[in-house]
Scaffold this motif. Structure first.
Motif, PDB file in Angstrom:
ATOM      1  N   PRO A 155       9.510  44.301   9.219  1.00 55.81           N
ATOM      2  CA  PRO A 155      10.267  45.773   9.937  1.00 55.81           C
ATOM      3  C   PRO A 155      11.239  45.889   9.778  1.00 55.81           C
ATOM      4  CG  PRO A 155       9.491  43.802  11.643  1.00 55.81           C
ATOM      5  CD  PRO A 155       9.615  43.304  10.572  1.00 55.81           C
ATOM      6  N   GLN A 156      12.538  44.770  10.128  1.00 52.53           N
ATOM      7  CA  GLN A 156      13.614  45.677   9.921  1.00 52.53           C
ATOM      8  C   GLN A 156      14.501  44.682   8.608  1.00 52.53           C
ATOM      9  OE1 GLN A 156      14.327  43.022  13.053  1.00 52.53           O
ATOM     10  NE2 GLN A 156      16.192  42.883  12.427  1.00 52.53           N
ATOM     11  N   GLN A 157      15.627  45.269   8.613  1.00 51.08           N
ATOM     12  CA  GLN A 157      16.766  44.027   7.401  1.00 51.08           C
ATOM     13  C   GLN A 157      16.832  42.574   7.493  1.00 51.08           C
ATOM     14  OE1 GLN A 157      19.073  45.996   5.169  1.00 51.08           O
ATOM     15  NE2 GLN A 157      20.835  44.644   4.072  1.00 51.08           N
ATOM     16  N   LEU A 158      16.905  42.022   7.101  1.00 52.70           N
ATOM     17  CA  LEU A 158      17.432  40.372   7.658  1.00 52.70           C
ATOM     18  C   LEU A 158      17.767  39.840   5.981  1.00 52.70           C
ATOM     19  CD1 LEU A 158      14.216  38.635   9.646  1.00 52.70           C
ATOM     20  CD2 LEU A 158      16.308  39.728  10.590  1.00 52.70           C
ATOM     21  N   GLY A 159      19.109  39.734   6.571  1.00 52.10           N
ATOM     22  CA  GLY A 159      19.094  38.915   4.982  1.00 52.10           C
ATOM     23  C   GLY A 159      20.085  40.231   4.230  1.00 52.10           C
ATOM     24  N   ASP A 160      19.207  40.032   3.098  1.00 50.34           N
ATOM     25  CA  ASP A 160      19.606  40.839   2.387  1.00 50.34           C
ATOM     26  C   ASP A 160      18.068  41.218   1.775  1.00 50.34           C
ATOM     27  OD1 ASP A 160      18.474  38.668   0.762  1.00 50.34           O
ATOM     28  OD2 ASP A 160      20.132  38.505  -1.167  1.00 50.34           O
ATOM     29  N   PHE A 161      17.016  41.194   2.023  1.00 50.58           N
ATOM     30  CA  PHE A 161      16.079  42.238   2.812  1.00 50.58           C
ATOM     31  C   PHE A 161      15.453  43.035   3.035  1.00 50.58           C
ATOM     32  CE2 PHE A 161      15.674  37.109   1.061  1.00 50.58           C
ATOM     33  CZ  PHE A 161      15.121  37.300  -0.174  1.00 50.58           C
ATOM     34  N   PRO A 162      15.629  44.143   2.549  1.00 53.14           N
ATOM     35  CA  PRO A 162      15.319  45.500   3.843  1.00 53.14           C
ATOM     36  C   PRO A 162      14.277  45.747   4.123  1.00 53.14           C
ATOM     37  CG  PRO A 162      14.814  45.333   0.966  1.00 53.14           C
ATOM     38  CD  PRO A 162      15.564  44.000   1.259  1.00 53.14           C
ATOM     39  N   ALA A 163      14.235  46.694   5.318  1.00 53.32           N
ATOM     40  CA  ALA A 163      12.631  46.472   5.781  1.00 53.32           C
ATOM     41  C   ALA A 163      11.579  47.354   4.613  1.00 53.32           C
ATOM     42  CB  ALA A 163      13.326  47.473   7.300  1.00 53.32           C
ATOM     43  N   GLY A 164      10.688  47.075   4.927  1.00 58.79           N
ATOM     44  CA  GLY A 164       9.701  47.646   3.888  1.00 58.79           C
ATOM     45  C   GLY A 164       9.026  46.198   3.175  1.00 58.79           C
ATOM     46  N   THR A 165       9.658  45.089   3.193  1.00 56.16           N
ATOM     47  CA  THR A 165       9.812  44.374   1.971  1.00 56.16           C
ATOM     48  C   THR A 165       8.227  43.650   2.514  1.00 56.16           C
ATOM     49  OG1 THR A 165      12.237  43.399   2.045  1.00 56.16           O
ATOM     50  CG2 THR A 165      10.346  41.564   1.297  1.00 56.16           C
ATOM     51  N   ILE A 166       7.551  43.147   1.488  1.00 56.03           N
ATOM     52  CA  ILE A 166       6.298  42.594   2.138  1.00 56.03           C
ATOM     53  C   ILE A 166       6.478  41.304   1.594  1.00 56.03           C
ATOM     54  CG2 ILE A 166       4.018  42.249   1.293  1.00 56.03           C
ATOM     55  CD1 ILE A 166       5.130  45.435   2.682  1.00 56.03           C
ATOM     56  N   LEU A 167       5.644  40.098   3.044  1.00 54.95           N
ATOM     57  CA  LEU A 167       6.430  38.674   2.734  1.00 54.95           C
ATOM     58  C   LEU A 167       4.626  37.946   2.762  1.00 54.95           C
ATOM     59  CD1 LEU A 167       8.720  38.379   5.500  1.00 54.95           C
ATOM     60  CD2 LEU A 167       9.883  38.369   3.718  1.00 54.95           C
ATOM     61  N   ALA A 168       5.319  36.623   2.053  1.00 60.20           N
ATOM     62  CA  ALA A 168       3.594  36.647   1.987  1.00 60.20           C
ATOM     63  C   ALA A 168       3.947  34.909   2.946  1.00 60.20           C
ATOM     64  CB  ALA A 168       3.316  36.534   0.571  1.00 60.20           C
ATOM     65  N   SER A 169       3.428  34.111   3.318  1.00 58.35           N
ATOM     66  CA  SER A 169       3.383  32.975   3.560  1.00 58.35           C
ATOM     67  C   SER A 169       1.652  32.518   3.248  1.00 58.35           C
ATOM     68  CB  SER A 169       3.979  32.486   5.064  1.00 58.35           C
ATOM     69  OG  SER A 169       3.797  31.191   5.466  1.00 58.35           O
ATOM     70  N   GLY A 170       2.349  31.179   2.961  1.00 64.25           N
ATOM     71  CA  GLY A 170       1.011  30.162   3.108  1.00 64.25           C
ATOM     72  C   GLY A 170       1.538  29.044   2.558  1.00 64.25           C
ATOM     73  N   VAL A 171       0.437  27.424   2.244  1.00 59.62           N
ATOM     74  CA  VAL A 171       0.316  26.163   1.922  1.00 59.62           C
ATOM     75  C   VAL A 171       0.607  26.157   0.712  1.00 59.62           C
ATOM     76  CG1 VAL A 171      -0.245  24.351   3.443  1.00 59.62           C
ATOM     77  CG2 VAL A 171      -0.132  25.929   4.757  1.00 59.62           C
ATOM     78  N   SER A 172       1.534  25.332   0.207  1.00 59.08           N
ATOM     79  CA  SER A 172       1.288  24.728  -1.293  1.00 59.08           C
ATOM     80  C   SER A 172       1.468  23.134  -0.940  1.00 59.08           C
ATOM     81  CB  SER A 172       2.678  24.840  -1.605  1.00 59.08           C
ATOM     82  OG  SER A 172       2.758  24.119  -3.247  1.00 59.08           O
ATOM     83  N   SER A 173       0.105  22.661  -1.811  1.00 53.42           N
ATOM     84  CA  SER A 173       0.329  21.146  -1.976  1.00 53.42           C
ATOM     85  C   SER A 173      -0.293  20.539  -3.006  1.00 53.42           C
ATOM     86  CB  SER A 173      -0.831  20.636  -0.605  1.00 53.42           C
ATOM     87  OG  SER A 173      -1.833  20.521  -0.485  1.00 53.42           O
ATOM     88  N   PRO A 174      -0.628  19.355  -3.459  1.00 53.83           N
ATOM     89  CA  PRO A 174      -1.170  18.868  -5.287  1.00 53.83           C
ATOM     90  C   PRO A 174      -2.595  19.124  -4.514  1.00 53.83           C
ATOM     91  CG  PRO A 174       0.721  17.539  -4.111  1.00 53.83           C
ATOM     92  CD  PRO A 174       0.648  18.418  -3.176  1.00 53.83           C
ATOM     93  N   SER A 175      -3.423  19.082  -5.826  1.00 52.30           N
ATOM     94  CA  SER A 175      -4.945  19.580  -5.383  1.00 52.30           C
ATOM     95  C   SER A 175      -5.025  17.777  -5.116  1.00 52.30           C
ATOM     96  CB  SER A 175      -5.203  19.527  -7.245  1.00 52.30           C
ATOM     97  OG  SER A 175      -4.963  18.614  -7.104  1.00 52.30           O
ATOM     98  N   ASN A 176      -4.776  17.012  -4.893  1.00 56.54           N
ATOM     99  CA  ASN A 176      -5.446  15.785  -4.954  1.00 56.54           C
ATOM    100  C   ASN A 176      -4.873  14.924  -3.125  1.00 56.54           C
ATOM    101  OD1 ASN A 176      -2.968  14.706  -5.064  1.00 56.54           O
ATOM    102  ND2 ASN A 176      -3.337  13.264  -6.185  1.00 56.54           N
ATOM    103  N   LEU A 177      -3.466  16.460  -1.880  1.00 54.85           N
ATOM    104  CA  LEU A 177      -3.488  17.051  -1.231  1.00 54.85           C
ATOM    105  C   LEU A 177      -2.540  15.170  -0.939  1.00 54.85           C
ATOM    106  CD1 LEU A 177      -7.368  17.702   0.522  1.00 54.85           C
ATOM    107  CD2 LEU A 177      -4.826  18.857  -0.881  1.00 54.85           C
ATOM    108  N   THR A 178      -2.323  14.752  -1.244  1.00 51.97           N
ATOM    109  CA  THR A 178      -1.074  13.641  -1.826  1.00 51.97           C
ATOM    110  C   THR A 178       0.211  14.047  -2.506  1.00 51.97           C
ATOM    111  OG1 THR A 178      -1.614  11.919  -3.399  1.00 51.97           O
ATOM    112  CG2 THR A 178      -3.141  12.249  -0.954  1.00 51.97           C
ATOM    113  N   GLY A 179       1.507  13.426  -1.449  1.00 55.51           N
ATOM    114  CA  GLY A 179       2.639  13.253  -2.234  1.00 55.51           C
ATOM    115  C   GLY A 179       3.693  14.540  -1.482  1.00 55.51           C
TER     116      GLY A 179
END
Length: 380
Positions: free
Chosen positions: A112-136
């Motif tokens: 909703p606002q500029q943060l750092g060098d990312f302007p308002a309106g930037t679409i953010l995506a977060s999620g969890v990254s892990s190996p397929s065997n769920l270890t490591g």
């Protein structure tokens, strides 16, 4: 509409089933299946669908996806330009740094606002990254798009855990990121199993530039090791200036939905517990995995608002006023299927405020776990 045939899909192409009724563009509808997993999809096929309306008023949906690998799993994105009636493949959130895939619990957010060098309106995506065997190892990741979600680039690791990425005591796992902005910082809430003193707790980290993050801070933690609060969502109640944190809390009597209220999203640890307890309802019947939003009341002119809560065990949503009294929750049947961690969003359709649902699957029979959506009048 009902399931007819499971159509083969890949990460790059998917046939949308047109054998059932297709909604008329820019109208209300429920239970519209917009994507089928491949017949050889694994695990739950789909979970954790999340919607977002883009600045051009088109709609996107992503979800937790379970195709056979390789190629690496990602979070696909479909887009609709006709009010959710029809959908096409648009983009995807791909793991660009770990070689593991983007595996669990995507979340979409418009800055909703500029943060750092990312302007308002930037679409953010977060999620969890892990190996397929769920270890490591496991990361909660942040990606950003400056072209209306057509492409995403890696920005930063929000948090890291040693794994294994499993729901069990002693697993140094991370789950379920949720993003919001507060006082010129991006705040990421998540379920945190890395503390050896707790099977799981809720934590948050903050960033003023999206590239560097604070250490985690406790948001909800219980003294009993086995307690596992999880699935945080946060909404701002504009009329009272308070924030509400909802989360699942499971115990001997099943999973209930708890919430805390605070004038700052950074001080939920000091707030008292409340349980969602609609009159005449056993709280555990709601089934956990909550999703909460707040909106201005569509039928009031005094500026008052409306809390809308999705609970995993019920098709109805639950409504409350701005005071958020524990026994003031009331059901509203909008005719939309239940789903595990069903996503909610307030959108604009031809200038009128609507409630959108994003359904992934359920942790039952995975054979009917497709992606579905619905768009209805905001219930009151």
């Amino acid at each position: 509409m009902k399931l007819s045939s499971i159509l083969a899909c890949s990460l790059s192409t998917c046939m949308i089933d047109l054998s059932g009724a297709v909604p008329t563009p820019f109208t209300d509808f429920t239970n519209s299946i917009i994507w089928y997993p491949a017949a050889d999809a694994v695990s739950w096929h789909t979970l954790y669908a999340r919607p977002l309306q883009l600045p051009d008023e088109s709609l996107i949906i992503t979800w937790e996806n379970y195709p056979l690998e390789p190629p690496l799993v990602n979070h696909p994105i479909l887009r609709s330009v006709d009010g959710g009636a029809t959908w096409t493949n648009y983009s995807a959130i791909n793991d660009q740094v770990n070689g593991w895939g983007m595996r669990f619990q995507p979340f979409l957010y418009t800055l909703p606002q500029q943060l750092g060098d990312f302007p308002a309106g930037t679409i953010l995506a977060s999620g969890v990254s892990s190996p397929s065997n769920l270890t490591g190892g496991v990361y909660i990741e942040l990606y950003a798009s400056v072209d209306n979600a057509q492409t995403f680039d890696f920005v930063s690791h929000i948090a890291w855990g040693a794994g294994p990425q499993r729901v069990s005591d002693g697993s140094f796992a991370l789950w379920e990121p949720f993003l919001t902005v507060y006082e010129n910082q991006l705040v990421c809430f998540f379920s945190d199993s890395r503390d050896p003193s707790h099977s799981q707790k809720l934590s948050y980290a903050t960033s003023s530039d999206l590239r560097t993050w604070s250490d985690e801070v406790d948001a909800v933690v219980y003294q009993t090791y086995e307690d596992r609060p999880g699935m945080p969502t946060v909404a701002y109640i504009a009329t009272t200036g308070r924030y509400i944190l909802t989360y699942e809390y499971c115990g001997a009597e099943g999973c209930g939905i708890f919430y805390r209220l605070s004038t700052s999203p950074l001080t939920f640890s000091d707030a008292g517990d409340n349980i969602v307890s609609p009159a005449g309802t056993v709280p555990s019947s709601l089934g956990g995995n909550p999703y909460m939003i707040w909106t201005e009341h569509p039928d009031q002119t005094d500026g008052s608002g409306l809390l809308i809560l999705s609970a995993g065990g019920q098709e109805e949503v639950y409504l409350n006023d701005d005071a958020a009294g524990a026994t003031s929750w009331r059901p509203a049947d909008v005719g939309m299927w239940s789903a595990y961690s069903r996503g909610l969003s307030i959108i604009s359709v031809n200038g009128r405020k609507k409630l959108q649902f994003a359904n992934g699957g359920n942790m039952g029979d995975p054979n009917d776990n497709s992606i579905a959506t619905g768009i209805v009048e905001v219930p009151t």
